[in-house]
Enzyme design. Structure first.
Site, PDB file in Angstrom:
ATOM      1  N   CYS A  88       0.838  -1.192   0.000  1.00 21.42           N
ATOM      2  CA  CYS A  88       0.000   0.000   0.000  1.00 21.42           C
ATOM      3  C   CYS A  88       0.881   1.253   0.000  1.00 21.42           C
ATOM      4  CB  CYS A  88      -1.002  -0.036   1.151  1.00 21.42           C
ATOM      5  SG  CYS A  88      -2.374   1.150   0.949  1.00 21.42           S
ATOM      6  N   HIS A 207      -3.814  -4.883  -0.485  1.00 21.98           N
ATOM      7  CA  HIS A 207      -3.345  -5.442   0.779  1.00 21.98           C
ATOM      8  C   HIS A 207      -3.334  -6.969   0.678  1.00 21.98           C
ATOM      9  CE1 HIS A 207      -3.283  -1.856   3.411  1.00 21.98           C
ATOM     10  NE2 HIS A 207      -4.184  -1.400   2.560  1.00 21.98           N
ATOM     11  N   GLU A 209      -2.375  -9.064   2.827  1.00 21.11           N
ATOM     12  CA  GLU A 209      -2.769  -9.654   4.104  1.00 21.11           C
ATOM     13  C   GLU A 209      -4.283  -9.692   4.288  1.00 21.11           C
ATOM     14  OE1 GLU A 209      -2.523  -5.248   5.039  1.00 21.11           O
ATOM     15  OE2 GLU A 209      -1.572  -6.686   3.688  1.00 21.11           O
TER      16      GLU A 209
END
Length: 227
Positions: A88, A207, A209
């Site tokens: 990001c 992202h 994750e």
């Protein structure tokens, strides 16, 4: 063989660490995943991850405020070629400059500028208009992989369309000077850079994750990458 996630006061560190730990465990990666603000730990790490949440200028100030961190990063990543992942705003900091809250210098690892999204192209993106696109770009979108043979993206490129969903939250994006540095894009009223990279560097606007199967496949690719 450690993986260092840099803590400089900006980033979803717990989620990133958990995703990296899960991928490392599933693939049998031999080293630990550590969250650190210690430049010496970063200097010794086998792989380095720079997350980032918020405004470009704030994140750059936060990184600069950690004494010795930029020097440690530059030495480990550029001089010694350690695999690097920016997430990001961590990816955006790889640019030459950012224009959120004024012009701010980036690390200049991927030449280009971080500029505002304009999916309404001449219209008000905060009103319905004709496009239906809003800023910030928030939610799930399918990646268009431009470099399917890149080792980090290979598993993602082999996935079906449903599994190419990635999760985005941003109002600015990296416009690269060199198109060869754009490894994947996403369409959101305009073509948006989703993954950048060169040599031992890779960065994601999305992202990983938070991107479920795609994100874990991407992280596993990063952990196994030998640039």
């Amino acid at each position: 063989m450690s993986v260092a996630i840099i803590d400089y006061g900006s980033g979803n560190l717990r989620s990133a660490a958990k995703a990296l730990e899960r991928s490392a465990r599933e693939m049998g990666y031999p080293g630990p995943v550590v969250v650190t603000s210690d430049p010496d730990v970063v200097a010794r790490a086998e792989r380095i991850v720079l997350p980032g949440v918020g405004a470009f200028a704030d994140c750059r100030r936060g990184l600069d405020a950690v004494s010795g961190m930029v020097d440690a990063l530059t030495d480990a990543v550029l001089a010694r070629g350690r695999p690097f992942l920016g997430i990001c705003v961590g990816m955006q900091l790889m640019a030459t400059s950012g224009f959120e809250h004024g012009k701010t210098a980036g690390l200049n690892w991927i030449p280009g500028a971080v500029i505002a999204l304009t999916p309404g192209a001449g219209g008000d993106t905060d009103s319905p208009g004709d496009t239906g696109f809003r800023v910030p770009h928030m939610g799930w979108n399918d990646l268009d992989v431009a470099a399917p043979n890149h080792p980090v993206l290979a598993a993602v490129a082999r996935s079906d369309v449903q599994e190419r969903h990635a999760y985005f939250v941003h109002s600015y994006y990296l416009q690269c000077d060199n198109p060869a540095h754009v490894l994947a894009t996403v369409s959101y009223g305009q073509c948006i850079t989703a993954v950048v990279g060169r040599d031992n560097l890779i960065g994601t606007q999305f992202h990983p994750e938070k991107s479920q199967a795609l994100g874990l496949a991407f992280i596993a690719g990063f952990l196994g990458w030998k640039p």
